[in-house]
Design an enzyme around this catalytic site. Structure first.
Site, short mmCIF file in Angstrom:
data_model
loop_
_atom_site.label_atom_id
_atom_site.label_comp_id
_atom_site.label_asym_id
_atom_site.label_seq_id
_atom_site.Cartn_x
_atom_site.Cartn_y
_atom_site.Cartn_z
N SER A 121 0.83 -1.40 0.16
CA SER A 121 -0.01 0.14 0.04
C SER A 121 0.89 1.13 0.16
CB SER A 121 -0.95 0.08 1.09
OG SER A 121 -1.84 1.04 1.13
N LEU A 122 0.81 2.13 1.08
CA LEU A 122 1.66 3.31 1.23
C LEU A 122 3.06 2.76 0.93
CD1 LEU A 122 2.61 6.01 2.61
CD2 LEU A 122 2.78 4.83 4.56
#
Length: 289
Positions: free
Chosen positions: A86-87
């Site tokens: 994700s991030l």
């Protein structure tokens, strides 16, 4: 071949990065540059802040990104392949040279603010589902009235679902009825990696389009397609899709191993990803930087 992987939101802890700041002139310089770019002293919150302060999305995302990227720079890593959860994909893209440190941080900050806004628009959440096959989780979600989708394919038997609050609650009950060991709501601000993030995706897309991406030194295995990507244009396209699409972590790790990865090093706070990699393949070497 060495694979380097970068954690996402949730890996933060009070005191993160403090040792780096105190022991490395390069780290100190980069942290201070980050304070200037962000317009507030994120280092004060990272080093001395409470867990509550660190949990704010606008703080958490840049904090995890900074810890990972600055650690990678002080280690002077030379990866053969990278991936981020994700991030963490933004950290991976700085580590492989596709993004500059400054541009990566600006995008992460914009991403955090856009996601925060999207979270405030409608009650939404995420839930962890343990002990069910991916296909069953997908089928249960599809049968629920309302928005709920498979969001994070973390490892076999561990999947996170995401969507409207009431739909996620209904899905949790249905998952238990279908034989899940556990289906529990997560303490998150909203429905990441679901259609609920569409306003944030649109906002971030404009920022990504306006940013220069370079040809990376090694492939990145992107969340959206779980495959090696080396073209700057393709990296941009997949990054724009990421906010509303699932994180195919299991599939990414499996593909990296197929493509020759012999060890996985997690760069950043925590050891969540090495734990997941071990569950995906018990034989593979894992290292926590």
């Amino acid at each position: 071949m060495k694979a380097y992987v970068f954690p996402g939101q949730g890996a933060q802890f009070t005191g993160m990065g403090k040792e780096l700041y105190e022991n490395s002139a390069l780290a100190k310089e980069l942290f201070e540059k980050a304070n200037d770019i962000l317009g507030f002293r994120i280092t004060d919150i990272m080093f001395e802040g409470t867990a509550e302060e660190l949990k704010e999305t606008k703080v958490t995302q840049p904090a995890v990104f900074l810890h990972s990227v600055i650690l990678a720079k002080t280690l002077n890593i030379k990866p053969d392949m990278v991936a981020g959860h994700s991030l963490g994909e933004f950290s991976a893209l700085v580590a492989n040279g596709a993004l500059s440190f400054e541009d990566g941080l600006k995008l992460v900050s914009q991403r955090a603010l856009a996601m925060q806004k999207a979270c405030e628009m409608a009650p939404s959440t995420m839930a962890a589902v343990l002990g069910l096959d991916d296909q069953i989780v997908e089928e249960v979600c599809a049968a629920i009235d309302g928005v709920v989708v498979a969001a994070n394919y973390n490892c076999p038997g561990q999947l996170v679902i995401s969507g409207e609050f009431s739909a996620v609650e209904k899905a949790c009950e249905a998952m238990k009825a279908a034989g899940a060991k556990r289906a529990l709501l997560l303490p998150v601000g909203g429905a990441f990696h679901s259609p609920m993030m569409e306003p944030a995706r649109e906002e971030l897309a404009a920022a990504i389009e306006a940013t220069t991406f370079n040809t990376p030194i090694c492939p990145v295995y992107q969340n959206v397609i779980a495959n090696a990507v080396s073209s700057a244009d393709d990296i941009k396209k997949n990054l724009i899709l990421q906010l509303t699409a699932p994180v195919k972590w299991t599939q990414s790790v499996q593909q990296m191993i197929k493509d020759g990865a012999t060890s996985f090093t997690e760069v950043g706070p925590g050891k969540v990803l090495v734990g997941l990699v071990n569950k995906i393949d018990k034989e593979i070497e894992t290292i926590s930087a």
